[in-house]
Enzyme design. Structure first.
Site, PDB file in Angstrom:
ATOM      1  N   HIS A 187     -12.353   4.262  -4.940  1.00  0.00           N
ATOM      2  CA  HIS A 187     -12.648   5.332  -5.895  1.00  0.00           C
ATOM      3  C   HIS A 187     -11.356   5.953  -6.438  1.00  0.00           C
ATOM      4  O   HIS A 187     -11.102   7.158  -6.309  1.00  0.00           O
ATOM      5  CB  HIS A 187     -13.515   6.414  -5.246  1.00  0.00           C
ATOM      6  CG  HIS A 187     -14.369   7.151  -6.241  1.00  0.00           C
ATOM      7  ND1 HIS A 187     -15.624   7.610  -5.963  1.00  0.00           N
ATOM      8  CD2 HIS A 187     -14.141   7.505  -7.530  1.00  0.00           C
ATOM      9  CE1 HIS A 187     -16.141   8.217  -7.018  1.00  0.00           C
ATOM     10  NE2 HIS A 187     -15.240   8.168  -7.988  1.00  0.00           N
ATOM     11  N   GLU A 243     -19.965   6.187   0.134  1.00  0.00           N
ATOM     12  CA  GLU A 243     -18.502   6.181   0.178  1.00  0.00           C
ATOM     13  C   GLU A 243     -18.002   7.007   1.359  1.00  0.00           C
ATOM     14  O   GLU A 243     -18.403   8.165   1.509  1.00  0.00           O
ATOM     15  CB  GLU A 243     -17.940   6.730  -1.138  1.00  0.00           C
ATOM     16  CG  GLU A 243     -18.270   5.844  -2.325  1.00  0.00           C
ATOM     17  CD  GLU A 243     -17.629   6.299  -3.638  1.00  0.00           C
ATOM     18  OE1 GLU A 243     -17.025   7.410  -3.654  1.00  0.00           O
ATOM     19  OE2 GLU A 243     -17.723   5.569  -4.634  1.00  0.00           O
TER      20      GLU A 243
END
Length: 609
Positions: A346, A327
């Protein structure tokens, strides 16, 4: 008789209030059933609304005549949490500090509250010169805190693990609905000037089956909400209790049953060595054609390339992903640009309410830690009397390893009871707190992402509805312990020879300072608890040991230890084999097909990376 575990019991001997105690040979810690996270959050909010803040913290505020602690808030925190901290200490809100500024300030504070940007390194702990007592991480992850240095310095690290639960569950439901009705794709078409009503026909959710993969805090909240949408809900979690599932109207099933029944899948599996890449080609092939997948847990549990193949083949109709292996995901991620995949960055915990609740939760945890109280959100090792730690140190790894072994032998069924038996010449004078915590740590690290240690082991076990029963059996010898036995109340095992009655049983000893597995079920073995361990049950006959060894050799899997135990000549035997790396599924399958082999399984003593 029950043993009550208190914060006083976990402090060094010289800091504890001394009270007369009764030693009992058979001890039982009765654990409460799991609490619904959403209800806990609602209760905290109602409690704060109903009473002034100072009243709710009165016990903490009057606990000591010492000067108020200084608390450094290094990153933006909700106003409610800051106000709570101000009621018990002097609060310094200094945001966006450089590392040099933090190093200059840290020796002036007793606690620091951070989010994800501030790094509390060993250098920071050393610069505190022993004054820093608590680090509070406003969130779940603690990657930016050096836990080893914190423990060495006697500093407690606490986080806020429950405040985001409802927000994550709500985001999972939002993605579920968006996935069923193609909401993002239809929105994009409209904004592009296209009226594509017939192209984005969705599917109904009512009457469909949602398979919740991982029935922990977030998974159970998703299940609760899915039931309200008229969905049938099944759950796969080998470590969840039937009672918890039944209370929510959810049926616990095996992995294969979940894959066969699910129309939608909501993933809440922790990322461990055993679950990394768990959703692969093999699992996707077992799903109903047209299944849909939502992941708000950990990106690494999905094999990205395998999911893309399943999407392209039409096995999986669509996916909604809030988490990724890396990420932010790289530009060449095969899923982000896929037309059948919905992606969000997220956002599971990103609601105003969740951020407010995080501020309250971390403030409560920091205040409790400053007061020396027991808090379930402590994530690093506590202070233990040095003489106790020195004596039991050789058995710490053994207790941890036996917990890992026992839980990995559980088949697709939950368990609620854990039985720990200590064989010791000390009898009921043996201090078992550290060993019990290590057994629980070894178990829970296989099934949860929570940090488990002596401070929070019992509380995390209680939260999962586990009942820990400890028994001390007198034995001969001069060492503190001669044997530890760990059993879980589950009659279904991945290795049937590990079952004695209705329990899966493993036992071990310390030899030359190293932990050894010495019994599996009713069979004596002798195997170092390290790396990967393969168990083979076989008919006692010539040639099987050579055949199994040949399979490993052909795949270049090195054997480190091996022991063979049998009931009697020509009857039944088991091999316990230590190997340097996990054998492939093909190797395990080949071993299972060797004539005379009845079953084979693998468990790992490696820690999660």
């Amino acid at each position: 008789m029950q043993t009550t575990i208190t914060a006083q019991a976990l402090l060094p001997a010289q800091q504890r209030v001394q009270r007369p105690t009764m030693r009992v040979q058979h001890r039982q810690t009765a654990c409460l059933g799991p609490q619904v996270s959403g209800m806990a959050v609602a209760h905290r909010r109602a409690r704060r609304a109903a009473a002034p803040r100072s009243a709710s913290l009165q016990v903490v505020a009057v606990a000591s005549d010492a000067p108020k602690p200084t608390i450094l808030v290094a990153e933006k925190l909700g106003a409610g949490g800051v106000e709570m901290l101000k009621e018990v200490g002097t609060v310094d809100c200094s945001y966006d500090m450089t590392n040099d500024e933090l190093l200059a300030k840290i020796s002036l504070v007793d606690a620091i509250v951070i989010r994800s940007a501030t790094k509390v390194t060993r250098e920071v702990f050393e610069a505190s010169k022993g004054r820093l007592k608590v680090v509070g991480r406003a969130g779940v992850g603690i990657d930016n805190v050096d836990l080893a240095a914190a423990s060495e310095m006697g500093c407690l690290v606490v986080n806020a693990p429950t405040a985001n639960t409802v927000a994550a569950a709500e985001h999972g439901i939002a993605l579920l609905c968006a996935l069923a009705r193609n909401v993002p794709q239809a929105d994009a078409a409209m904004k592009g000037g296209r009226w594509e009503r017939s192209k984005w026909v969705g599917v109904s959710m009512v009457g469909k089956t949602l398979a919740v993969m991982g029935f922990g805090k977030v998974g159970s909240e998703v299940a609760r909400r899915a039931k309200g949408l008229g969905m049938a809900v099944v759950a796969y979690d080998p470590y969840a209790s039937q009672e918890k599932a039944a209370a929510l109207g959810v049926k616990l099933v095996t992995l294969d049953e979940a894959l066969a029944q699910g129309d939608f899948f909501s993933l809440h599996t922790p990322l461990t060595p055993n679950t990394k890449g768990m959703f692969n080609d093999e699992l996707f092939a077992k799903m109903k054609k047209g299944a849909r997948i939502v992941n708000v847990a950990r990106g690494g549990v999905i094999d990205d390339d395998a999911l893309k193949r399943a999407l392209d083949a039409g096995i999986v109709a669509g996916a909604a992903l809030d988490v990724f292996s890396t990420e932010p995901p790289p530009e060449d991620n095969p899923l982000v640009s896929h037309p059948a995949v919905i992606c969000t960055p997220h956002l599971g915990a990103s609601t105003k309410e969740a951020q407010e609740e995080v501020a309250y939760e971390i403030a409560e945890a920091v205040i409790s830690a400053l007061n020396g109280e027991l808090t379930p959100s402590c994530v690093n090792a506590p202070m233990v009397a040095p003489e106790v730690l020195k004596e039991l140190q050789p058995f710490v790894a053994l207790a941890d390893g036996l917990g890992r072994a026992a839980v990995q032998l559980v088949q697709d069924s939950g368990f609620a009871d854990v039985f720990i038996t200590y064989h010791s010449p000390r009898g009921d004078d043996l201090d078992t707190r550290l060993l019990r915590a290590m057994v629980v740590k070894g178990m829970l690290e296989q099934i949860t992402t929570s940090q488990v240690n002596l401070v929070n082991a019992d509380l995390l076990a209680k939260k999962r509805g586990l009942r820990i029963v400890e028994t001390v059996v007198p034995s001969d010898g001069t060492s503190a312990l001669s044997l530890i036995e760990v059993a879980v109340g589950a009659s279904k095992s991945k290795f049937s020879s590990a079952v004695v009655g209705d329990r899966i049983v493993v036992a071990g000893e310390v030899k030359s300072g190293l932990p050894f597995l010495t019994r599996v079920g009713g069979f004596d073995v002798d195997l170092a608890l390290e790396g990967e361990v393969v168990l083979v049950r076989q008919t006692d006959q010539p040639g099987i040991i050579a055949a199994v060894s040949s399979e490993f050799a052909a795949s270049k899997v090195n054997i480190s230890f091996m022991t063979v135990s049998r009931v009697a000549k020509g009857t039944e035997a088991i091999m316990a084999i230590g190997v340097d790396e996990a054998p492939s599924a093909a190797v395990m399958d080949a071993i299972s097909k060797i004539k005379g082999v009845q079953e084979v399984t693998l468990f790992s003593e490696k820690r999660a990376a």
